[in-house]
Design an enzyme around this catalytic site. Structure first.
Site, PDB file in Angstrom:
ATOM      1  N   LYS A  10       0.830  -1.204   0.000  1.00  0.00           N
ATOM      2  CA  LYS A  10       0.000   0.000   0.000  1.00  0.00           C
ATOM      3  C   LYS A  10       0.871   1.263   0.000  1.00  0.00           C
ATOM      4  O   LYS A  10       2.093   1.194   0.225  1.00  0.00           O
ATOM      5  CB  LYS A  10      -0.924  -0.048   1.225  1.00  0.00           C
ATOM      6  CG  LYS A  10      -1.908  -1.237   1.192  1.00  0.00           C
ATOM      7  CD  LYS A  10      -2.787  -1.253   2.450  1.00  0.00           C
ATOM      8  CE  LYS A  10      -3.783  -2.399   2.441  1.00  0.00           C
ATOM      9  NZ  LYS A  10      -4.619  -2.425   3.681  1.00  0.00           N
ATOM     10  N   TYR A  50     -12.477  -2.329  -2.633  1.00  0.00           N
ATOM     11  CA  TYR A  50     -13.044  -2.395  -1.276  1.00  0.00           C
ATOM     12  C   TYR A  50     -14.577  -2.376  -1.273  1.00  0.00           C
ATOM     13  O   TYR A  50     -15.184  -1.981  -0.272  1.00  0.00           O
ATOM     14  CB  TYR A  50     -12.483  -1.254  -0.426  1.00  0.00           C
ATOM     15  CG  TYR A  50     -11.059  -1.513   0.054  1.00  0.00           C
ATOM     16  CD1 TYR A  50     -10.731  -2.675   0.738  1.00  0.00           C
ATOM     17  CD2 TYR A  50     -10.050  -0.582  -0.164  1.00  0.00           C
ATOM     18  CE1 TYR A  50      -9.432  -2.917   1.180  1.00  0.00           C
ATOM     19  CE2 TYR A  50      -8.743  -0.818   0.280  1.00  0.00           C
ATOM     20  CZ  TYR A  50      -8.444  -1.989   0.952  1.00  0.00           C
ATOM     21  OH  TYR A  50      -7.168  -2.231   1.398  1.00  0.00           O
ATOM     22  N   HIS A 124      -1.928  -5.508   1.621  1.00  0.00           N
ATOM     23  CA  HIS A 124      -3.213  -6.188   1.447  1.00  0.00           C
ATOM     24  C   HIS A 124      -2.943  -7.601   0.970  1.00  0.00           C
ATOM     25  O   HIS A 124      -2.045  -7.821   0.162  1.00  0.00           O
ATOM     26  CB  HIS A 124      -4.066  -5.466   0.394  1.00  0.00           C
ATOM     27  CG  HIS A 124      -5.234  -6.288  -0.073  1.00  0.00           C
ATOM     28  ND1 HIS A 124      -6.428  -6.318   0.603  1.00  0.00           N
ATOM     29  CD2 HIS A 124      -5.380  -7.157  -1.120  1.00  0.00           C
ATOM     30  CE1 HIS A 124      -7.262  -7.159  -0.018  1.00  0.00           C
ATOM     31  NE2 HIS A 124      -6.648  -7.675  -1.064  1.00  0.00           N
ATOM     32  N   GLU A 135     -10.334 -10.008  -7.113  1.00  0.00           N
ATOM     33  CA  GLU A 135      -9.309  -8.970  -6.980  1.00  0.00           C
ATOM     34  C   GLU A 135      -8.236  -9.072  -8.070  1.00  0.00           C
ATOM     35  O   GLU A 135      -7.841  -8.064  -8.642  1.00  0.00           O
ATOM     36  CB  GLU A 135      -8.654  -9.065  -5.597  1.00  0.00           C
ATOM     37  CG  GLU A 135      -9.601  -8.706  -4.462  1.00  0.00           C
ATOM     38  CD  GLU A 135      -9.026  -8.978  -3.067  1.00  0.00           C
ATOM     39  OE1 GLU A 135      -9.732  -8.716  -2.084  1.00  0.00           O
ATOM     40  OE2 GLU A 135      -7.878  -9.460  -2.969  1.00  0.00           O
TER      41      GLU A 135
HETATM   42  P1  DAT Z   1      -7.829  -7.289   5.778  1.00  0.00           P
HETATM   43  O1  DAT Z   1      -7.110  -6.194   5.027  1.00  0.00           O
HETATM   44  O2  DAT Z   1      -7.000  -7.844   6.900  1.00  0.00           O
HETATM   45  O3  DAT Z   1      -8.378  -8.367   4.857  1.00  0.00           O
HETATM   46  P2  DAT Z   1     -10.505  -6.181   5.915  1.00  0.00           P
HETATM   47  O4  DAT Z   1     -10.721  -6.774   4.557  1.00  0.00           O
HETATM   48  O5  DAT Z   1     -11.528  -6.464   6.960  1.00  0.00           O
HETATM   49  O6  DAT Z   1      -9.073  -6.614   6.497  1.00  0.00           O
HETATM   50  O7  DAT Z   1     -10.382  -4.606   5.795  1.00  0.00           O
HETATM   51  C1  DAT Z   1      -9.725  -4.007   4.701  1.00  0.00           C
HETATM   52  C2  DAT Z   1      -8.913  -2.833   5.212  1.00  0.00           C
HETATM   53  O8  DAT Z   1      -9.772  -1.868   5.830  1.00  0.00           O
HETATM   54  C3  DAT Z   1      -7.903  -3.188   6.288  1.00  0.00           C
HETATM   55  O9  DAT Z   1      -6.685  -3.676   5.756  1.00  0.00           O
HETATM   56  C4  DAT Z   1      -7.726  -1.891   7.014  1.00  0.00           C
HETATM   57  C5  DAT Z   1      -9.106  -1.266   6.924  1.00  0.00           C
HETATM   58  N1  DAT Z   1      -9.876  -1.511   8.157  1.00  0.00           N
HETATM   59  C6  DAT Z   1     -10.465  -2.672   8.541  1.00  0.00           C
HETATM   60  N2  DAT Z   1     -11.079  -2.541   9.718  1.00  0.00           N
HETATM   61  C7  DAT Z   1     -10.867  -1.247  10.113  1.00  0.00           C
HETATM   62  C8  DAT Z   1     -11.251  -0.461  11.244  1.00  0.00           C
HETATM   63  N3  DAT Z   1     -11.989  -0.988  12.235  1.00  0.00           N
HETATM   64  N4  DAT Z   1     -10.850   0.832  11.296  1.00  0.00           N
HETATM   65  C9  DAT Z   1     -10.110   1.369  10.305  1.00  0.00           C
HETATM   66  N5  DAT Z   1      -9.722   0.703   9.200  1.00  0.00           N
HETATM   67  C10 DAT Z   1     -10.099  -0.591   9.105  1.00  0.00           C
HETATM   68 MG    MG Z   2      -9.881  -8.315   3.370  1.00  0.00          MG
END
Ligand code: DAT
Ligand code: MG
Length: 165
Positions: A10, A50, A124, A135
Site C-alpha cells: 500500500k 473495497y 493487502h 481482486e
Molecule cells: P484485511 O485487510 O486484513 O483483509 P478487511 O478486509 O476487513 O481486512 O479490511 C480491509 C482494510 O480496511 C484493512 O486492511 C484496514 C481497513 N480496516 C479494517 N477494519 C478497520 C477499522 N476498524 N478501522 C479502520 N480501518 C479498518
Molecule cells: Mg480483506
C-alpha cells in the site's frame, strides 16, 4: 493445493521505502510471483477493490488511503502463486489491526494506526479464493500474468495506445 492471491504493497509501504523488506518477508513463503505492477489507483479501482466494505464508517478514509492521498500515489500489486498461497501470505501479513498483529508479522512490524483512526497496515492480501479471483481480475489483465490462472480468450480490439517515439 496450488492457488493464487493478490498482494498490494500500500502507499504507506512505498512511501516508507518498505518495498524490499516486504518482498523479502514474502519470499519466505517460497511462493512464485506470477505478476507485478506499479499502479496509480483511481477512485473507481479503489472503490471496486473495497466494494464489500462500502457501508463501513471508515470507508471514505480507506479509499483515500489506498489512492495515496496520505502518502505517495502508488501501490505495488503482485500475484503470488503456489501451495496454500492464501494462508501463507495472510500469516506473514498479520492481523488487520496493526496494533494487534504479531510484532514479527509485516503489519505488526511496520503498520500503525493514525490519530485519525486510519489503519496504515502496509499490505493487502486476499481473504479467500473467491475474493482472490475477483481482486486479481480487477488489478491485472490476462496478458500481465505469466500463467493461465483463469480462463481467458483472445479478442480483436482497436484502442488508442501510447508507444515509444
Ligand atoms: P484485511 O485487510 O486484513 O483483509 P478487511 O478486509 O476487513 O481486512 O479490511 C480491509 C482494510 O480496511 C484493512 O486492511 C484496514 C481497513 N480496516 C479494517 N477494519 C478497520 C477499522 N476498524 N478501522 C479502520 N480501518 C479498518
Ligand atoms: Mg480483506
Amino acid at each position: 493445493m496450488a492457488e493464487q492471491t493478490l498482494v498490494l504493497i500500500k502507499p504507506d509501504g512505498l512511501s516508507k521505502s518498505l518495498t524490499g523488506n516486504v518482498l523479502a518477508r514474502l519470499s519466505e513463503t517460497k511462493l512464485e510471483i506470477a505478476a507485478a505492477r506499479i499502479v496509480q489507483v483511481s477512485k473507481e479501482l479503489a472503490e471496486q477493490h473495497y466494494a464489500l466494505l462500502k457501508d463501513k464508517p471508515f470507508f471514505t478514509d480507506l479509499i483515500k488511503y489506498i489512492m495515496g492521498d496520505y502518502h505517495k500515489k502508488k501501490v505495488m500489486a503482485l500475484v503470488y502463486w503456489g501451495d496454500d498461497a492464501l494462508a501463507k501470505v495472510r500469516k506473514i501479513c498479520g492481523a488487520t489491526n496493526p496494533e494487534e498483529a504479531d510484532p514479527v508479522s509485516i503489519r505488526g512490524a511496520y503498520g500503525r494506526i493514525t490519530t485519525k483512526g486510519v489503519y496504515e497496515n502496509v499490505i493487502h492480501a486476499s481473504t479467500n479464493i473467491e475474493e482472490a479471483e475477483r481482486e486479481i481480475k480487477l488489478w491485472f489483465s490476462p496478458d500481465e500474468i505469466i500463467m493461465e490462472l483463469y480462463p481467458s480468450k483472445k479478442v480483436m480490439v482497436s484502442v488508442e495506445k501510447r508507444v515509444w517515439v
